[in-house]
Motif scaffolding. Structure first.
Motif: not given
Length: 260
Positions: A126-136
């Motif tokens: 979850m941290a990886h996929t949402t991080g990609l979505a947020a550009g982080r």
């Protein structure tokens, strides 16, 4: 050496909090890779997974299917806050229980160590996929941790379908920065079971998926990772790519000679 129970709890806490932070930064309709799910949909699925294990840990001896279905928190901010609360509850409950408490684990006997491992990589993903979505920038994973994630994912996704016809030779999943290697038998069918696989014994593989443990982990989850190579017999390369939702080139057509 595989991560310990306490290390899995640390992953759940660290990556769980990172996932919450990125969810807070996303709009509910933001797209979360590798598919087309929105941040709201991803958050709902994540909360449901956390909530059901939180319930199971606090109701030992009972089966989750016997409970009343909980109401999903209303509104995106409330949902993200509920995820943060569940992560805290799970960390506390698992820490107090220790690794050896028996419980139902997807219809078979399991332990709290199995749950901690599962939820650690739920949070990591979850941290990886949402991080990609947020550009982080993504949180990096130690090779041993990423390799453990590969093993957890493959073991969790194996088929339970009976009477599947399997391909004669397995494919191998190898991580170049650890000693990890897994052999998979793929379903030799063209219907709805074509994506099924089982863990197999070691033998000469028909195809090999290879890369660093972290790259392989995300490749298995359907992300495009150019650093991961897939080599071997064409049909088996296509099959393993299809299983893990990777783009598959069109099959080559034989050249036809019209004259002579």
């Amino acid at each position: 050496m595989s991560p310990s129970f306490s290390e899995h709890l640390g992953l759940l806490d660290l990556h769980g909090r990172a996932g919450v932070a990125t969810l807070e930064a996303l709009s509910p309709d933001a797209t979360v890779p590798p598919g087309e799910a929105t941040a709201l949909q991803a958050a709902e699925d994540h909360w449901a997974t956390l909530e059901i294990w939180s319930w199971s840990l606090t109701h030992p001896g009972e089966h989750w299917s016997d409970r009343e279905d909980p109401a999903t928190p209303a509104g995106y901010p409330a949902l993200v806050a509920a995820i943060a609360a569940e992560i805290g509850r799970l960390g506390t409950a698992l820490g107090q229980a220790g690794p050896d408490v028996s419980l139902d684990y997807f219809g078979r006997p399991g332990t709290t160590a199995d749950v901690a491992r599962l939820l650690a990589f739920e949070a990591v993903t979850m941290a990886h996929t949402t991080g990609l979505a947020a550009g982080r920038p993504a949180l990096g994973l130690d090779p041993a941790v990423a390799s453990d994630g590969v093993g957890q994912a493959l073991g969790h996704w194996v088929s339970a379908q009976p009477d599947i016809v399997w391909r004669s030779r397995p494919v191998a999943i190898r991580t170049t920065d650890t000693s990890g290697v897994w052999y998979l038998s793929l379903a030799d069918v063209d219907d709805d079971l074509a994506g099924d696989f089982r863990l197999a014994s070691a033998e000469s593989p028909a195809a090999v998926v290879e890369g660093s443990a972290q790259d392989v982990l995300w490749w298995l989850h359907g992300h495009l990772v150019p650093e991961v190579s897939v080599t071997g017999d064409e049909a088996d390369v296509r099959a393993v790519k299809s299983v893990f939702l990777q783009p598959v080139e069109k099959a080559r057509r034989p050249k036809r000679r019209w004259f002579g």
